[in-house]
Design a protein around this motif. Structure first.
Motif, PDB file in Angstrom:
ATOM      1  N   VAL A 165      43.033  41.101  34.755  1.00  0.00           N
ATOM      2  CA  VAL A 165      43.703  40.108  33.901  1.00  0.00           C
ATOM      3  C   VAL A 165      44.312  40.782  32.673  1.00  0.00           C
ATOM      4  N   VAL A 166      43.720  41.911  32.250  1.00  0.00           N
ATOM      5  CA  VAL A 166      44.186  42.592  31.036  1.00  0.00           C
ATOM      6  C   VAL A 166      45.661  43.002  31.138  1.00  0.00           C
ATOM      7  N   PRO A 167      46.098  43.713  32.195  1.00  0.00           N
ATOM      8  CA  PRO A 167      47.529  44.065  32.264  1.00  0.00           C
ATOM      9  C   PRO A 167      48.440  42.855  32.366  1.00  0.00           C
ATOM     10  N   VAL A 168      47.922  41.757  32.930  1.00  0.00           N
ATOM     11  CA  VAL A 168      48.725  40.530  33.008  1.00  0.00           C
ATOM     12  C   VAL A 168      49.024  40.007  31.609  1.00  0.00           C
ATOM     13  N   LEU A 205      41.506  34.935  41.037  1.00  0.00           N
ATOM     14  CA  LEU A 205      42.131  35.979  40.219  1.00  0.00           C
ATOM     15  C   LEU A 205      43.634  35.766  40.134  1.00  0.00           C
ATOM     16  N   PHE A 206      44.255  35.422  41.251  1.00  0.00           N
ATOM     17  CA  PHE A 206      45.699  35.205  41.260  1.00  0.00           C
ATOM     18  C   PHE A 206      46.083  33.992  40.408  1.00  0.00           C
ATOM     19  N   VAL A 207      45.323  32.888  40.534  1.00  0.00           N
ATOM     20  CA  VAL A 207      45.623  31.678  39.753  1.00  0.00           C
ATOM     21  C   VAL A 207      45.428  31.939  38.262  1.00  0.00           C
ATOM     22  N   GLY A 223      47.643  42.919  40.881  1.00  0.00           N
ATOM     23  CA  GLY A 223      46.223  42.929  40.557  1.00  0.00           C
ATOM     24  C   GLY A 223      45.389  42.278  41.649  1.00  0.00           C
ATOM     25  N   ALA A 224      45.866  41.135  42.146  1.00  0.00           N
ATOM     26  CA  ALA A 224      45.135  40.459  43.227  1.00  0.00           C
ATOM     27  C   ALA A 224      45.112  41.318  44.487  1.00  0.00           C
TER      28      ALA A 224
END
Length: 291
Positions: free
Chosen positions: A64-67, A115-117, A86-87
């Motif tokens: 989630v951090v790079p997102v 994770l994707f959501v 990431g997912a």
């Protein structure tokens, strides 16, 4: 005595460091996507390393951090790219069976989907917050430029200095070629130009039409096909006829440039009226002195 500001001097009015995020957002699209991918790769290396060293139940949160970082600094597109990668990386490297996109455990399917959501929601929220923050910083910068411009034209000693300051302010605000003209027959009395675009006959015709109708003349619109400038009329109370032209790139035209241009046009009209009154007062004083 007041000195003429260059566009570079206008840019220093707000703190340039406050525009860092805005400058990153304006980086080439390819660069932004490459950086988003690179951050996801780093997150994958960190997650795999932690998985080999210790047992962490919510290891997927590392992705989630790079997102979030991509959403804040690079925009929505690169952030969504980081969420998808990431997912996929979490699925490929950290769920059984390893090193394949096949998933046997239903719990892992839910983890990947969640994770994707989470990545999508975080990306949208962070990108919106960043855009609003950038808009606020840009608005403060523009307000500072307009305030400085209003002080400069009050101190201007002659019409040509007023037009030069106006062109500098407009170039700093919009970063596009600028033309400011005091119109007469057959060409402008004063023509202040910034940028590499020279006005052509069709541009002059469009400028005169804007003054005649009192409306904005948009570039490359019938009957002035080929005109490269948007023109705004500057109508004074004493009959001076000035016009402001901005040559926007069609792909990068700001959503509502008219509000700022109209403020500059109003200040320019007041400055020209003041110049006229000053000239009239000087003429009267000279006549009385002669008598």
């Amino acid at each position: 005595m007041s000195t003429l500001r260059s566009p570079g001097e206008f840019e220093l009015l707000p703190d340039p460091d406050t525009l860092t995020a805005l400058q990153l957002f304006k980086a080439p699209m390819v660069v932004r996507y490459v950086l988003a991918v690179a951050m996801t790769v780093i997150a994958t290396v960190v997650a795999v390393g932690l998985d080999n060293a210790v047992t962490i139940p919510n290891l997927s949160l590392v992705f989630v951090v790079p997102v979030v970082i991509a959403a804040v600094f690079f925009g929505l597109g690169p952030s969504l790219c980081a969420a998808v990668l990431g997912a996929l990386s979490y699925n490929f490297f950290l769920t059984e069976p390893r090193f394949t996109l096949r998933v046997d455990d239903p719990a892992s399917i839910w983890a990947i989907g969640l994770l994707f959501v989470v990545g999508l929601i975080t990306s949208a929220v962070a990108s919106t917050a960043r855009r609003r923050a950038d808009d606020a910083v840009l608005a403060r910068r523009q307000a500072g430029i307009v305030r400085s411009y209003s002080r400069d034209i009050v101190a201007a000693g002659e019409p040509r200095a007023v037009f030069s300051r106006t062109a500098n302010a407009l170039e700093t605000l919009f970063q596009v070629p600028v033309i400011v003209m005091l119109m007469s027959e057959p060409l402008g009395d004063f023509v202040e130009r910034r940028g590499a675009i020279e006005p052509r006959e069709v541009d002059i015709d469009a400028a005169r039409s804007s003054l005649t109708t009192g409306a904005v003349s948009v570039a490359d619109v019938y009957p002035f096909n080929g005109s490269r400038f948007d023109f705004w009329p500057v109508m004074t109370s004493v009959g001076n006829r000035a016009v402001i032209g901005l040559a926007f790139d069609p792909e990068e035209r700001p959503p509502q440039p008219g509000t700022l241009v109209e403020i500059i046009a109003s200040l320019l009209a007041l400055a020209l009226d003041r110049q006229h009154l000053r000239t009239g007062s000087d003429s009267v004083a000279d006549g009385q002195g002669a008598s």
